[in-house]
Design a protein around this motif. Structure first.
Motif, PDB file in Angstrom:
ATOM      1  N   TYR A   1      -8.902  -4.542  -4.681  1.00 68.49           N
ATOM      2  CA  TYR A   1      -8.823  -5.713  -3.713  1.00 68.49           C
ATOM      3  C   TYR A   1      -7.622  -5.471  -2.711  1.00 68.49           C
ATOM      4  O   TYR A   1      -8.008  -5.641  -1.439  1.00 68.49           O
ATOM      5  CB  TYR A   1      -8.512  -7.144  -4.491  1.00 68.49           C
ATOM      6  CG  TYR A   1      -9.885  -7.772  -4.818  1.00 68.49           C
ATOM      7  CD1 TYR A   1     -10.536  -8.652  -4.136  1.00 68.49           C
ATOM      8  CD2 TYR A   1     -10.633  -7.200  -6.121  1.00 68.49           C
ATOM      9  CE1 TYR A   1     -11.750  -9.173  -4.533  1.00 68.49           C
ATOM     10  CE2 TYR A   1     -11.610  -7.882  -6.686  1.00 68.49           C
ATOM     11  CZ  TYR A   1     -12.437  -8.847  -5.875  1.00 68.49           C
ATOM     12  OH  TYR A   1     -13.495  -9.277  -6.253  1.00 68.49           O
ATOM     13  N   LEU A   2      -6.703  -5.036  -3.023  1.00 68.43           N
ATOM     14  CA  LEU A   2      -5.536  -4.603  -1.978  1.00 68.43           C
ATOM     15  C   LEU A   2      -6.100  -3.569  -1.029  1.00 68.43           C
ATOM     16  O   LEU A   2      -5.792  -3.368   0.238  1.00 68.43           O
ATOM     17  CB  LEU A   2      -4.268  -4.071  -2.759  1.00 68.43           C
ATOM     18  CG  LEU A   2      -3.641  -5.167  -3.387  1.00 68.43           C
ATOM     19  CD1 LEU A   2      -2.401  -4.507  -4.157  1.00 68.43           C
ATOM     20  CD2 LEU A   2      -2.985  -6.096  -2.525  1.00 68.43           C
ATOM     21  N   GLU A   3      -6.825  -2.436  -1.614  1.00 65.66           N
ATOM     22  CA  GLU A   3      -7.163  -1.395  -0.844  1.00 65.66           C
ATOM     23  C   GLU A   3      -8.221  -1.916   0.391  1.00 65.66           C
ATOM     24  O   GLU A   3      -8.411  -1.342   1.365  1.00 65.66           O
ATOM     25  CB  GLU A   3      -7.635  -0.381  -1.599  1.00 65.66           C
ATOM     26  CG  GLU A   3      -6.862   0.462  -2.212  1.00 65.66           C
ATOM     27  CD  GLU A   3      -7.417   1.705  -2.983  1.00 65.66           C
ATOM     28  OE1 GLU A   3      -6.629   2.043  -4.065  1.00 65.66           O
ATOM     29  OE2 GLU A   3      -8.126   2.272  -2.334  1.00 65.66           O
TER      30      GLU A   3
ATOM     31  N   LYS B   1      -2.998   8.018   6.605  1.00 70.61           N
ATOM     32  CA  LYS B   1      -2.097   8.468   7.623  1.00 70.61           C
ATOM     33  C   LYS B   1      -1.726   7.198   8.179  1.00 70.61           C
ATOM     34  O   LYS B   1      -0.320   7.109   8.434  1.00 70.61           O
ATOM     35  CB  LYS B   1      -2.712   9.254   8.731  1.00 70.61           C
ATOM     36  CG  LYS B   1      -2.591  10.831   8.509  1.00 70.61           C
ATOM     37  CD  LYS B   1      -3.019  11.452   9.447  1.00 70.61           C
ATOM     38  CE  LYS B   1      -3.286  12.935   9.253  1.00 70.61           C
ATOM     39  NZ  LYS B   1      -4.850  13.408   9.717  1.00 70.61           N
ATOM     40  N   TYR B   2      -2.588   6.181   8.160  1.00 70.96           N
ATOM     41  CA  TYR B   2      -2.302   4.822   8.784  1.00 70.96           C
ATOM     42  C   TYR B   2      -1.266   3.992   7.605  1.00 70.96           C
ATOM     43  O   TYR B   2      -0.259   3.467   8.089  1.00 70.96           O
ATOM     44  CB  TYR B   2      -3.453   4.093   8.687  1.00 70.96           C
ATOM     45  CG  TYR B   2      -3.056   2.403   8.998  1.00 70.96           C
ATOM     46  CD1 TYR B   2      -2.649   2.122  10.422  1.00 70.96           C
ATOM     47  CD2 TYR B   2      -3.739   1.555   8.204  1.00 70.96           C
ATOM     48  CE1 TYR B   2      -2.642   0.745  10.435  1.00 70.96           C
ATOM     49  CE2 TYR B   2      -3.352   0.149   8.571  1.00 70.96           C
ATOM     50  CZ  TYR B   2      -2.950  -0.239   9.516  1.00 70.96           C
ATOM     51  OH  TYR B   2      -2.806  -1.466   9.685  1.00 70.96           O
ATOM     52  N   ILE B   3      -1.464   4.350   6.340  1.00 69.84           N
ATOM     53  CA  ILE B   3      -0.593   3.636   5.535  1.00 69.84           C
ATOM     54  C   ILE B   3       0.717   4.366   5.571  1.00 69.84           C
ATOM     55  O   ILE B   3       2.033   3.768   5.445  1.00 69.84           O
ATOM     56  CB  ILE B   3      -1.273   3.809   3.826  1.00 69.84           C
ATOM     57  CG1 ILE B   3      -2.484   3.373   3.787  1.00 69.84           C
ATOM     58  CG2 ILE B   3      -0.200   3.268   2.781  1.00 69.84           C
ATOM     59  CD1 ILE B   3      -3.286   3.489   2.545  1.00 69.84           C
ATOM     60  N   GLU B   4       0.952   5.708   5.655  1.00 64.49           N
ATOM     61  CA  GLU B   4       2.135   6.441   5.640  1.00 64.49           C
ATOM     62  C   GLU B   4       2.967   6.214   6.711  1.00 64.49           C
ATOM     63  O   GLU B   4       4.351   5.956   6.532  1.00 64.49           O
ATOM     64  CB  GLU B   4       1.823   8.031   5.709  1.00 64.49           C
ATOM     65  CG  GLU B   4       1.347   8.487   4.280  1.00 64.49           C
ATOM     66  CD  GLU B   4       1.013  10.149   4.523  1.00 64.49           C
ATOM     67  OE1 GLU B   4       0.424  10.300   5.640  1.00 64.49           O
ATOM     68  OE2 GLU B   4       1.047  10.478   3.336  1.00 64.49           O
ATOM     69  N   ARG B   5       2.347   5.581   7.825  1.00 62.46           N
ATOM     70  CA  ARG B   5       3.172   5.296   9.082  1.00 62.46           C
ATOM     71  C   ARG B   5       4.280   4.244   8.951  1.00 62.46           C
ATOM     72  O   ARG B   5       3.894   3.301   8.383  1.00 62.46           O
ATOM     73  CB  ARG B   5       2.356   4.746  10.115  1.00 62.46           C
ATOM     74  CG  ARG B   5       2.178   6.208  11.005  1.00 62.46           C
ATOM     75  CD  ARG B   5       1.169   5.414  12.156  1.00 62.46           C
ATOM     76  NE  ARG B   5      -0.040   4.734  11.843  1.00 62.46           N
ATOM     77  CZ  ARG B   5      -0.922   4.737  12.617  1.00 62.46           C
ATOM     78  NH1 ARG B   5      -1.309   5.340  13.620  1.00 62.46           N
ATOM     79  NH2 ARG B   5      -2.018   4.004  12.171  1.00 62.46           N
TER      80      ARG B   5
ATOM     81  N   MET C   1       0.740  -1.355  -0.116  1.00 62.28           N
ATOM     82  CA  MET C   1       0.109  -0.030   0.012  1.00 62.28           C
ATOM     83  C   MET C   1       0.690   1.266  -0.134  1.00 62.28           C
ATOM     84  O   MET C   1       0.449   2.266  -0.763  1.00 62.28           O
ATOM     85  CB  MET C   1      -0.894  -0.036   1.216  1.00 62.28           C
ATOM     86  CG  MET C   1      -2.199  -1.136   1.250  1.00 62.28           C
ATOM     87  SD  MET C   1      -3.055  -0.888  -0.356  1.00 62.28           S
ATOM     88  CE  MET C   1      -3.960   0.844  -0.183  1.00 62.28           C
ATOM     89  N   LYS C   2       1.890   1.234   0.749  1.00 63.87           N
ATOM     90  CA  LYS C   2       2.746   2.178   0.617  1.00 63.87           C
ATOM     91  C   LYS C   2       3.394   2.732  -0.563  1.00 63.87           C
ATOM     92  O   LYS C   2       3.577   3.909  -1.185  1.00 63.87           O
ATOM     93  CB  LYS C   2       4.039   2.121   1.647  1.00 63.87           C
ATOM     94  CG  LYS C   2       4.192   2.875   2.740  1.00 63.87           C
ATOM     95  CD  LYS C   2       5.288   2.711   3.614  1.00 63.87           C
ATOM     96  CE  LYS C   2       5.085   3.124   5.167  1.00 63.87           C
ATOM     97  NZ  LYS C   2       5.786   2.727   6.183  1.00 63.87           N
ATOM     98  N   ILE C   3       3.585   1.738  -1.296  1.00 65.09           N
ATOM     99  CA  ILE C   3       4.130   1.768  -2.807  1.00 65.09           C
ATOM    100  C   ILE C   3       3.263   2.424  -3.432  1.00 65.09           C
ATOM    101  O   ILE C   3       3.584   3.368  -4.346  1.00 65.09           O
ATOM    102  CB  ILE C   3       4.720   0.678  -3.268  1.00 65.09           C
ATOM    103  CG1 ILE C   3       5.747  -0.127  -2.460  1.00 65.09           C
ATOM    104  CG2 ILE C   3       5.192   0.714  -4.905  1.00 65.09           C
ATOM    105  CD1 ILE C   3       6.260  -1.444  -2.622  1.00 65.09           C
ATOM    106  N   LEU C   4       1.976   2.019  -3.281  1.00 60.01           N
ATOM    107  CA  LEU C   4       0.761   2.521  -4.421  1.00 60.01           C
ATOM    108  C   LEU C   4       0.492   3.871  -3.917  1.00 60.01           C
ATOM    109  O   LEU C   4       0.242   4.623  -4.922  1.00 60.01           O
ATOM    110  CB  LEU C   4      -0.293   1.570  -4.214  1.00 60.01           C
ATOM    111  CG  LEU C   4      -0.631   0.132  -4.756  1.00 60.01           C
ATOM    112  CD1 LEU C   4      -1.525  -0.775  -4.164  1.00 60.01           C
ATOM    113  CD2 LEU C   4      -0.289   0.134  -6.284  1.00 60.01           C
ATOM    114  N   LEU C   5       0.618   4.268  -2.815  1.00 58.89           N
ATOM    115  CA  LEU C   5       0.268   5.316  -2.269  1.00 58.89           C
ATOM    116  C   LEU C   5       1.322   6.617  -2.968  1.00 58.89           C
ATOM    117  O   LEU C   5       0.958   7.513  -3.353  1.00 58.89           O
ATOM    118  CB  LEU C   5       0.430   5.781  -0.910  1.00 58.89           C
ATOM    119  CG  LEU C   5       0.157   7.094  -0.205  1.00 58.89           C
ATOM    120  CD1 LEU C   5      -1.298   7.579  -0.418  1.00 58.89           C
ATOM    121  CD2 LEU C   5       0.422   7.080   1.386  1.00 58.89           C
TER     122      LEU C   5
END
Ligand SMILES: [Zn+2]
Length: 263
Positions: free
Chosen positions: A203-205, A259-263, A170-174
């Protein structure tokens, strides 16, 4: 005494006739019974045993994870979920009319899960995924208009190793700017989308969002949220369970999730 012999003899004949007819009807399936599941198989009893052991384990874990342990305790006796294990992949495809890439399927109305002998993906991925769908549908029913990402999110969230995998990706996608907004995620019908990458991201999200919701609010709040949906509340209203004081809970959820993904 009648012409057709003694009552005992007649009972014996009827018994064998019934047994014969039942076995014909079931196509010679053997079975193993657990508390919440019956595994039907034709050969390889060891694999069937492993399926039953894992199914019972997942059942307990999923009900606990989702906060449903008090609600989903009725898969007993004749309400047990049936799992059919075909001897190989081609028999499975032929009998279920599934596409050739399929490794398993579930019939939610009939409460049955179907796969084939030796599928590793079945034990670690499909089995917990489909049990989660069944438990979820038992709770919310089939009538309510629940966004598909919630259903698919929790089902994947229960697959072995999926949470950890999704967290990284998810971090990469963001950072690549590839995320679909929560608004779009809720509104699109993913079954009509042909863009493979988009479907994959969808599906990942879904998993990532469920992971965030569970960690931020816990299973008790999640059950409350599902109850709202089950009872017919629109999705945006049900979100008030998480953010009772906020005018736009969708934006709030999206912001906190990012914010949770960025952490
Ligand atoms: Zn699914």
């Amino acid at each position: 005494m009648s012409k057709s012999g003694s009552p005992l003899l007649r009972k014996i004949v009827i018994f064998f006739l019934l047994t014969f007819l039942t076995s014909l009807h079931a196509g010679n399936w053997l079975n193993l019974k657990g508390t919440h599941f019956i595994v039907f198989f034709k050969e390889n009893k060891e694999f069937a045993k492993e399926v039953l052991r894992k199914a019972e384990y997942y059942y307990r874990r999923i009900a606990l994870d989702l906060g449903y342990e008090r609600y989903s305790n009725f898969w007993l006796w004749d309400k047990r979920v049936k799992i059919f294990i075909y001897p190989n992949h081609s028999l499975f495809v032929k009998s279920t009319h599934q596409p050739v890439w399929s490794k398993g399927m579930a019939d939610y109305q009939k409460k049955a899960i179907v796969s084939f002998y030796g599928s590793k993906k079945f034990l670690t991925t499909i089995l917990p995924h489909e049990i989660t769908h069944l438990i979820f549908r038992d709770y919310v029913g089939f009538k309510s208009n629940i966004p598909l990402w919630i259903d698919e999110g929790i089902a994947q969230w229960e697959e072995e190793g999926k949470r950890e995998f999704v967290k990284k990706i998810m971090k990469i996608l963001l950072y690549k700017g590839k995320l679909i907004s929560l608004k779009e995620l809720t509104e699109i019908d993913i079954r009509s989308i042909n863009d493979e990458e988009k479907v994959h991201i969808y599906y990942l999200e879904a998993v990532s969002l469920i992971d965030f919701i569970m960690k931020r609010f816990g299973a008790v709040k999640f059950v409350e949220f599902c109850r709202e949906l089950r009872d017919g509340s629109p999705f945006l209203d049900a979100l008030k369970v998480f953010y009772p004081q906020i005018d736009n809970p969708l934006t709030k959820l999206q912001d906190e999730w990012i914010k949770y993904i960025e952490r």
